[in-house]
Design a protein around this motif. Sequence first.
Motif, PDB file in Angstrom:
ATOM      1  N   GLN A 106     -30.862  -8.173 -50.213  1.00  0.00           N
ATOM      2  CA  GLN A 106     -30.555  -6.636 -50.775  1.00  0.00           C
ATOM      3  C   GLN A 106     -29.222  -6.468 -50.138  1.00  0.00           C
ATOM      4  O   GLN A 106     -28.875  -5.321 -50.305  1.00  0.00           O
ATOM      5  N   ILE A 107     -28.804  -7.092 -49.516  1.00  0.00           N
ATOM      6  CA  ILE A 107     -27.506  -7.065 -48.807  1.00  0.00           C
ATOM      7  C   ILE A 107     -26.394  -7.507 -49.387  1.00  0.00           C
ATOM      8  O   ILE A 107     -26.296  -8.492 -49.920  1.00  0.00           O
ATOM      9  N   PRO A 108     -25.261  -6.536 -49.876  1.00  0.00           N
ATOM     10  CA  PRO A 108     -24.401  -6.899 -50.814  1.00  0.00           C
ATOM     11  C   PRO A 108     -23.354  -8.032 -50.489  1.00  0.00           C
ATOM     12  O   PRO A 108     -23.106  -8.933 -51.480  1.00  0.00           O
ATOM     13  N   THR A 109     -23.067  -8.076 -49.388  1.00  0.00           N
ATOM     14  CA  THR A 109     -22.171  -9.048 -48.789  1.00  0.00           C
ATOM     15  C   THR A 109     -22.856 -10.387 -48.963  1.00  0.00           C
ATOM     16  O   THR A 109     -22.120 -11.343 -49.353  1.00  0.00           O
ATOM     17  N   ARG A 110     -24.290 -10.436 -48.636  1.00  0.00           N
ATOM     18  CA  ARG A 110     -24.997 -11.653 -48.809  1.00  0.00           C
ATOM     19  C   ARG A 110     -24.986 -12.260 -50.091  1.00  0.00           C
ATOM     20  O   ARG A 110     -24.859 -13.471 -50.477  1.00  0.00           O
ATOM     21  N   ARG A 111     -25.065 -11.223 -50.903  1.00  0.00           N
ATOM     22  CA  ARG A 111     -25.282 -11.365 -52.672  1.00  0.00           C
ATOM     23  C   ARG A 111     -23.887 -12.217 -52.953  1.00  0.00           C
ATOM     24  O   ARG A 111     -23.720 -13.014 -53.577  1.00  0.00           O
ATOM     25  N   ALA A 112     -22.953 -11.639 -52.389  1.00  0.00           N
ATOM     26  CA  ALA A 112     -21.601 -11.835 -52.616  1.00  0.00           C
ATOM     27  C   ALA A 112     -21.321 -13.349 -52.350  1.00  0.00           C
ATOM     28  O   ALA A 112     -20.685 -14.188 -52.830  1.00  0.00           O
ATOM     29  N   GLU A 113     -21.864 -13.633 -51.126  1.00  0.00           N
ATOM     30  CA  GLU A 113     -21.638 -15.003 -50.616  1.00  0.00           C
ATOM     31  C   GLU A 113     -22.360 -15.986 -51.357  1.00  0.00           C
ATOM     32  O   GLU A 113     -22.087 -17.034 -51.656  1.00  0.00           O
ATOM     33  N   LEU A 114     -23.581 -15.564 -51.992  1.00  0.00           N
ATOM     34  CA  LEU A 114     -24.504 -16.453 -52.672  1.00  0.00           C
ATOM     35  C   LEU A 114     -23.888 -16.749 -53.991  1.00  0.00           C
ATOM     36  O   LEU A 114     -23.759 -17.880 -54.441  1.00  0.00           O
ATOM     37  N   TRP A 115     -23.140 -15.730 -54.580  1.00  0.00           N
ATOM     38  CA  TRP A 115     -22.393 -16.006 -55.826  1.00  0.00           C
ATOM     39  C   TRP A 115     -21.476 -17.093 -55.736  1.00  0.00           C
ATOM     40  O   TRP A 115     -21.117 -17.793 -56.603  1.00  0.00           O
ATOM     41  N   MET A 116     -20.507 -16.929 -54.812  1.00  0.00           N
ATOM     42  CA  MET A 116     -19.516 -17.948 -54.323  1.00  0.00           C
ATOM     43  C   MET A 116     -20.050 -19.324 -54.089  1.00  0.00           C
ATOM     44  O   MET A 116     -19.723 -20.367 -54.498  1.00  0.00           O
ATOM     45  N   PHE A 117     -21.342 -19.400 -53.224  1.00  0.00           N
ATOM     46  CA  PHE A 117     -21.799 -20.566 -53.026  1.00  0.00           C
ATOM     47  C   PHE A 117     -22.313 -21.352 -54.211  1.00  0.00           C
ATOM     48  O   PHE A 117     -22.336 -22.654 -54.605  1.00  0.00           O
ATOM     49  N   LEU A 118     -23.065 -20.637 -55.160  1.00  0.00           N
ATOM     50  CA  LEU A 118     -23.538 -21.140 -56.586  1.00  0.00           C
ATOM     51  C   LEU A 118     -22.479 -21.506 -57.336  1.00  0.00           C
ATOM     52  O   LEU A 118     -22.592 -22.411 -57.930  1.00  0.00           O
ATOM     53  N   SER A 119     -21.256 -20.700 -57.365  1.00  0.00           N
ATOM     54  CA  SER A 119     -20.401 -20.857 -58.226  1.00  0.00           C
ATOM     55  C   SER A 119     -19.624 -22.327 -57.749  1.00  0.00           C
ATOM     56  O   SER A 119     -19.323 -23.138 -58.734  1.00  0.00           O
ATOM     57  N   SER A 120     -19.527 -22.475 -56.591  1.00  0.00           N
ATOM     58  CA  SER A 120     -18.964 -24.097 -56.068  1.00  0.00           C
ATOM     59  C   SER A 120     -19.703 -25.173 -56.466  1.00  0.00           C
ATOM     60  O   SER A 120     -19.326 -25.938 -56.765  1.00  0.00           O
ATOM     61  N   PHE A 121     -21.171 -24.763 -56.428  1.00  0.00           N
ATOM     62  CA  PHE A 121     -22.055 -26.166 -56.791  1.00  0.00           C
ATOM     63  C   PHE A 121     -21.856 -26.140 -58.253  1.00  0.00           C
ATOM     64  O   PHE A 121     -21.795 -27.298 -58.708  1.00  0.00           O
ATOM     65  N   MET A 122     -22.222 -25.178 -58.991  1.00  0.00           N
ATOM     66  CA  MET A 122     -22.030 -25.524 -60.297  1.00  0.00           C
ATOM     67  C   MET A 122     -20.828 -26.002 -61.069  1.00  0.00           C
ATOM     68  O   MET A 122     -20.580 -26.671 -61.920  1.00  0.00           O
ATOM     69  N   GLU A 123     -19.576 -25.789 -60.119  1.00  0.00           N
ATOM     70  CA  GLU A 123     -18.350 -26.360 -60.529  1.00  0.00           C
ATOM     71  C   GLU A 123     -18.521 -27.926 -60.436  1.00  0.00           C
ATOM     72  O   GLU A 123     -17.452 -28.590 -61.166  1.00  0.00           O
ATOM     73  N   ASN A 124     -19.193 -28.385 -59.464  1.00  0.00           N
ATOM     74  CA  ASN A 124     -19.232 -29.927 -59.354  1.00  0.00           C
ATOM     75  C   ASN A 124     -20.260 -30.385 -60.176  1.00  0.00           C
ATOM     76  O   ASN A 124     -20.225 -31.754 -60.346  1.00  0.00           O
ATOM     77  N   TRP A 125     -21.303 -29.644 -60.473  1.00  0.00           N
ATOM     78  CA  TRP A 125     -22.262 -30.239 -61.390  1.00  0.00           C
ATOM     79  C   TRP A 125     -21.867 -30.392 -62.826  1.00  0.00           C
ATOM     80  O   TRP A 125     -21.957 -31.552 -63.307  1.00  0.00           O
ATOM     81  N   ARG A 126     -21.502 -29.300 -63.562  1.00  0.00           N
ATOM     82  CA  ARG A 126     -20.986 -29.343 -64.774  1.00  0.00           C
ATOM     83  C   ARG A 126     -21.886 -30.078 -65.894  1.00  0.00           C
ATOM     84  O   ARG A 126     -21.533 -30.661 -66.831  1.00  0.00           O
ATOM     85  N   ARG A 127     -23.190 -29.844 -65.902  1.00  0.00           N
ATOM     86  CA  ARG A 127     -24.061 -30.196 -66.763  1.00  0.00           C
ATOM     87  C   ARG A 127     -25.332 -28.951 -66.949  1.00  0.00           C
ATOM     88  O   ARG A 127     -24.690 -27.877 -66.548  1.00  0.00           O
TER      89      ARG A 127
END
Length: 240
Positions: A106-127
């Motif tokens: 529910q904390i906006p800054t932590r959500r923003a960090e989560l979006w960055m973390f997931l983006s980095s993961f999906m960039e490497n997954w690409r499936r």
Amino acid sequence: MAFGKGEVKVKWVNDLIQKHNLAVVGIQETKRKHMSEMLIRKLWGSSDFEFLSIDSQGNGGGLLSIWNNSLFSKDTVLCSEDCLIFTGTWIENKTATCLINVYASQIPTRRAELWMFLSSFMENWRRVVALFGDFNDVRDVKEIKGSNSDSNDILKFNRFINNNNLIDVGIGGTKYTWVIGGGVKLPKLDRFLVSDNFGEFWPNFEVVTDARLYSDHKPLIMKQEKRYYGQPPLNSSTHG
């Protein structure tokens, strides 16, 4: 869907699994410090399962993912307090897939960090990717009733979806997914986000809701709908 203590909720979850013949289940806010195999067996209703969980912190949080191990073979796991990521292969069509169970802060800054973390993961997954759960964000002011939402949070969430070429799957049967105060506040916080190649392997997929009996969140069900277009014509050939 949220999952707390009590046999009533256990039976409700099991009923949902059996009713929809689910292959994968994701539960957010388990409020459990430990998920035993005995409890998971009660939830799942048979022995053909594997599961991953993240313990709750204090009185809130916690994630649980269960899947049919005769249909999906797990490869790798990556966990954080806000998401549970596991990759593997669907045994029938040999499709490598990443499944991400999300319970965003529910904390906006932590959500923003989560979006960055997931983006980095999906960039490497690409499936093939499917994210599901409680994102604690809306995409538009029309997705919330009874209160306001921060425009900067909306912008960051939409940027996360668009930059990763994710499809926000429409939900049939409801406009809002969380009911607060008897309906005084109604946001759409729960959803499925899938990669743009998802439909190549599972055509005609859709998301529907089930009855909100023992949770303040509506259960979301993704399924592959078999569509019937009638009998083919007696002579389907073409003539020049």
